[in-house]
Write a protein that holds these residues in place. Structure first.
Motif, mmCIF file in Angstrom:
data_model
loop_
_atom_site.group_PDB
_atom_site.id
_atom_site.type_symbol
_atom_site.label_atom_id
_atom_site.label_comp_id
_atom_site.label_asym_id
_atom_site.label_seq_id
_atom_site.Cartn_x
_atom_site.Cartn_y
_atom_site.Cartn_z
ATOM 1 N N ARG A 49 16.226 59.612 -43.149
ATOM 2 C CA ARG A 49 17.170 58.583 -43.915
ATOM 3 C C ARG A 49 18.083 57.920 -43.103
ATOM 4 N NH1 ARG A 49 17.486 57.958 -49.644
ATOM 5 N NH2 ARG A 49 16.897 60.134 -50.601
ATOM 6 N N ASP A 52 15.733 55.222 -41.638
ATOM 7 C CA ASP A 52 14.812 54.529 -42.384
ATOM 8 C C ASP A 52 15.067 52.916 -42.212
ATOM 9 O OD1 ASP A 52 13.836 53.311 -44.490
ATOM 10 O OD2 ASP A 52 14.976 54.112 -46.117
ATOM 11 N N ASN A 55 16.594 50.950 -45.670
ATOM 12 C CA ASN A 55 17.729 51.273 -45.993
ATOM 13 C C ASN A 55 19.040 50.233 -45.615
ATOM 14 O OD1 ASN A 55 19.992 52.339 -47.374
ATOM 15 N ND2 ASN A 55 19.546 54.365 -46.458
ATOM 16 N N ALA A 58 22.115 52.547 -44.620
ATOM 17 C CA ALA A 58 21.996 53.649 -43.673
ATOM 18 C C ALA A 58 23.218 53.837 -43.074
ATOM 19 C CB ALA A 58 20.763 53.184 -42.556
ATOM 20 N N THR A 71 23.897 55.751 -51.215
ATOM 21 C CA THR A 71 23.919 56.556 -50.205
ATOM 22 C C THR A 71 25.324 56.167 -49.615
ATOM 23 O OG1 THR A 71 21.992 55.988 -49.766
ATOM 24 C CG2 THR A 71 23.143 56.772 -47.903
#
Lengths: 242, 242
Positions: A49, A52, A55, A58, A71
């Protein structure tokens, strides 16, 4: 939607402030890195994650919370998001911003506690920064612990609703975090913390009361509560206490 | 209601993140400790608030904002409160929590920058902790500045709305704070920051763009902008840069 906490699987660390909120609220959550790799867990799942490349959100570092499409990194931001959803913060904007301010001040103490054993850099071992650590720990013990706990004592004493909770007359995430802060300080600096708590009786009582709440008590006595250890933020190095 | 910022009158420090937001929004505010004592200002006015025994919300430390009946401490909490009021944050919860997370990460860098010259304790002079400061500054220069600015570069690169702003396509308080962070790092660590910015071109451009915004430009060239100096958080000690 299940809350997915992403944090290092072998320490309490900053993730513990989120675990405590989720546990005290009695909601379902997954502590991702502590699940089996075969079930999509493990530290690899956490790092996937963070790294990534697709994203846009992140986070800089764990802990972070995944909830549906969102997130959120930074412990205090996670609790800001969870507070209303877990009924761990008041309804008014005043209550919410005050609770958050308390959390941010707890985060400041946590960062300073970390720096007592890693004053030079997180990339070095404790053993390679011990002379610096001794000086920093002395200042933390003699000045900072009493000053911070004294301020939280003042907050409790001045709470118009009484000194049982930090904000109003109900449990908030700030109460849970203050419990955790005291627990960590007691582990890492037992002597210095005992001295400071003797002058902060309402803080000491809040710590005891929170630990006695049914869900918190069950959690603390379950295998889900990782014991304090010398990889976390609060470390017991006797040479740093006095 | 006029916003009343309470902060030390002779440094940018953490208060500058609030000043920048108020200035960029073009709202009326009072920088209390910089007013004349005869007009209810000065550092004494600030300390009176901190020490007021009747204020249940007395903050741990400056900066704090007084707005009507509400007192808010902690820089990030102040910006959380001001963001929607000054139109310096998006409407959605996602945008607000992401902007706040960015601000909290900037706060982490600010704390680490402070620790480069005060690694042992705020109660001691820089001169009394210089050996420690050299080691901490090296780790900050070589590892932390590149890592943090690299992360903000990634955030800009991955912003679906383009790399001009940190969040969406409009100015937020996080953009203003990243400008200030870069300005402070350039002052304190000119060599190390130039190296890191060469690898973070979008961060460097954001810094330039924010400085060119009309209200920000006017503020930066006004006497209201306190120059960087060696009492603040970002200090130019050439022996700590390389």
């Amino acid at each position: 939607m299940t809350y997915q906490l992403h944090y290092w699987p072998t320490i309490q660390g900053r993730g513990e402030f989120v675990r405590l909120a989720l546990e005290a609220a009695g909601v379902d959550y997954v502590d991702v890195a502590r699940e089996l790799p075969a079930a999509g867990g493990g530290e690899a799942a956490l790092m996937r994650r963070v790294r990534d490349p697709h994203n846009p959100f992140a986070p800089f570092a764990p802990p972070f919370l995944v909830h549906g499409d969102i997130t959120i990194g930074q412990t205090a931001a996670i609790l800001l998001y969870l507070g209303p959803r877990l009924h761990l913060v008041g309804e008014s904007e005043e209550a919410r911003i005050w609770t958050h301010q308390l959390q941010l001040t707890i985060a400041d103490v946590v960062a300073e506690a970390h720096d007592t054993h890693h004053p030079v850099g997180t990339g070095l071992y404790y053993e390679d920064q011990q002379p610096e650590a001794r000086r920093v720990a002395q200042s933390f013990r003699d000045e900072r612990i009493p000053k911070f706990l004294g301020w939280f004592e003042q907050v409790l004493q001045r709470n118009p609703a009484g000194d049982t909770h930090l904000v109003g007359s109900a449990l908030s995430y700030a109460d849970l975090s203050l419990f955790q802060l005291v627990a960590g300080l007691q582990y890492a600096f037992p002597k210095a913390t005992a001295r400071a708590l003797a002058k902060a009786p309402s803080v000491a009582r809040l710590h005891t009361n929170v630990a006695r709440r049914q869900r918190v008590h069950e959690y603390l006595h379950s295998p889900r509560r990782i014991p304090f250890n010398e990889d976390g933020i609060f470390r017991r190095y006797p040479e740093l206490d006095a």
